[in-house]
Design a protein around this motif. Structure first.
Motif, mmCIF file in Angstrom:
data_model
loop_
_atom_site.group_PDB
_atom_site.id
_atom_site.type_symbol
_atom_site.label_atom_id
_atom_site.label_comp_id
_atom_site.label_asym_id
_atom_site.label_seq_id
_atom_site.Cartn_x
_atom_site.Cartn_y
_atom_site.Cartn_z
ATOM 1 N N LYS A 53 -0.830 -0.029 -5.251
ATOM 2 C CA LYS A 53 -1.455 1.428 -5.319
ATOM 3 C C LYS A 53 -1.831 1.809 -3.396
ATOM 4 N N SER A 54 -2.437 0.488 -3.235
ATOM 5 C CA SER A 54 -2.790 1.196 -1.545
ATOM 6 C C SER A 54 -1.491 2.039 -0.787
ATOM 7 N N ILE A 55 -0.723 0.987 -1.063
ATOM 8 C CA ILE A 55 0.780 1.234 -0.170
ATOM 9 C C ILE A 55 1.639 2.601 -0.755
ATOM 10 N N GLU A 56 1.995 3.051 -1.687
ATOM 11 C CA GLU A 56 2.112 3.844 -2.178
ATOM 12 C C GLU A 56 1.163 5.311 -1.936
ATOM 13 N N LYS A 57 -0.053 4.467 -1.902
ATOM 14 C CA LYS A 57 -0.969 6.098 -1.214
ATOM 15 C C LYS A 57 -1.026 6.330 0.178
ATOM 16 N N ASN A 58 -1.126 5.478 1.449
ATOM 17 C CA ASN A 58 -1.367 5.515 1.818
ATOM 18 C C ASN A 58 -0.326 5.244 3.430
ATOM 19 N N GLY A 59 0.719 4.660 2.938
ATOM 20 C CA GLY A 59 1.979 3.862 3.520
ATOM 21 C C GLY A 59 1.532 2.031 3.682
ATOM 22 N N ASN A 60 2.753 1.752 4.468
ATOM 23 C CA ASN A 60 2.578 0.317 4.476
ATOM 24 C C ASN A 60 1.851 -0.196 5.979
ATOM 25 N N PHE A 61 0.286 -0.657 4.967
ATOM 26 C CA PHE A 61 -0.681 -0.619 6.434
ATOM 27 C C PHE A 61 -0.291 -1.621 6.684
ATOM 28 N N THR A 62 0.509 -2.884 6.085
ATOM 29 C CA THR A 62 0.643 -4.606 6.206
ATOM 30 C C THR A 62 1.413 -4.446 8.509
ATOM 31 N N LYS A 63 1.807 -3.311 8.904
ATOM 32 C CA LYS A 63 2.332 -3.509 9.893
ATOM 33 C C LYS A 63 0.856 -3.723 10.635
ATOM 34 N N PHE A 64 -0.110 -3.100 10.383
ATOM 35 C CA PHE A 64 -1.292 -3.646 11.885
ATOM 36 C C PHE A 64 -2.089 -4.918 10.655
#
Length: 246
Positions: free
Chosen positions: A38-49
């Motif tokens: 849900k967080s990724i769908e809302k805020n983008g793929n934060f795992t690059k950071f």
């Protein structure tokens, strides 16, 4: 495949099959995976950071929940190779990883200018003996499903004009907890909030009865605690003078 000299480089791939979950690592949580999705769908793929960590065999040392979420979403995996790592390192990382608590979320939103979260932090600082969860319930004047998720998402609404009423409620709880400490936390504090909102409630009477009854107990659930508070409030009162809290 990355070489050993590329260990500190963040790599990107959608070749999910090359990664392996360590069977002896902790089990994944479906709820946690869904929350990350849900967080990724809302805020983008934060795992690059916040890339996952793998060893040279592509066993996931840290980030199995992020990996599962990205795989299910069909999004790229960002990862770093840490050669020589294994289950021992995975266990140590799980020990050291500390999820954000309410104050962490409050501080980050307050530091970016949110007046509501600044007000919440003021309350927490003013009432250091109260759990942040209790302060939030008293600020919102009750428990609502999803309130903690909304709090973490930055949706708290606590304007300046609500502070006086919040302090009034928390002061009542503090006064009661001075007499009977078990009242001041958990589901007992939640039940006490319902009690003070009951039509006809008189706080001086509650304080007097808390001091008068032989014992104040705390139960596991809110309903039992509320019933107990009602009995305390009506202690030695006749039927016509009793007050119902629910």
């Amino acid at each position: 495949m990355p070489t050993s000299t590329q260990r500190n480089v963040i790599h990107e791939t959608t070749e999910y099959a090359q990664f392996q979950l360590m069977t002896a690592n902790r089990d994944t949580s479906r709820a946690h995976i869904e929350a990350i999705k849900k967080s990724i769908e809302k805020n983008g793929n934060f795992t690059k950071f916040s890339p996952i960590l793998v060893n040279e065999r592509f066993e996931i040392i840290d980030g199995q929940h992020r990996f599962s979420a990205l795989k299910e979403l069909g999004q790229p995996i960002f990862y770093i190779v840490t050669s020589g790592s294994g289950l021992t390192e995975a266990r140590e990382m799980n020990k050291l990883n500390k999820g954000w608590g309410m104050l962490d979320w409050a501080k980050t939103y307050a530091n970016t200018g949110s007046r509501s979260y600044k007000n919440f932090m003021k309350l927490v600082e003013e009432y250091p003996d109260m759990a942040p969860t209790t302060v939030l319930q008293y600020a919102l004047n009750g428990y609502e499903r999803g309130m903690y998720s909304e709090f973490r998402d930055g949706q708290l609404i606590l304007p300046d004009q609500a502070l006086a009423k919040t302090k009034e409620r928390v002061d009542m709880l503090s006064e009661a907890a001075e007499i009977a400490p078990v009242v001041g936390s958990g589901t007992m504090a939640e039940a006490f909030l319902i009690a003070i909102n009951a039509p006809g409630y008189k706080h001086k009477r509650m304080l007097a009865k808390l001091a008068e009854v032989p014992e104040v107990s705390r139960y596991m659930n809110k309903t039992d605690n509320l019933r107990h508070l009602e009995d305390i409030y009506n202690y030695h009162y006749t039927a016509q003078n009793r007050l119902r809290f629910f």
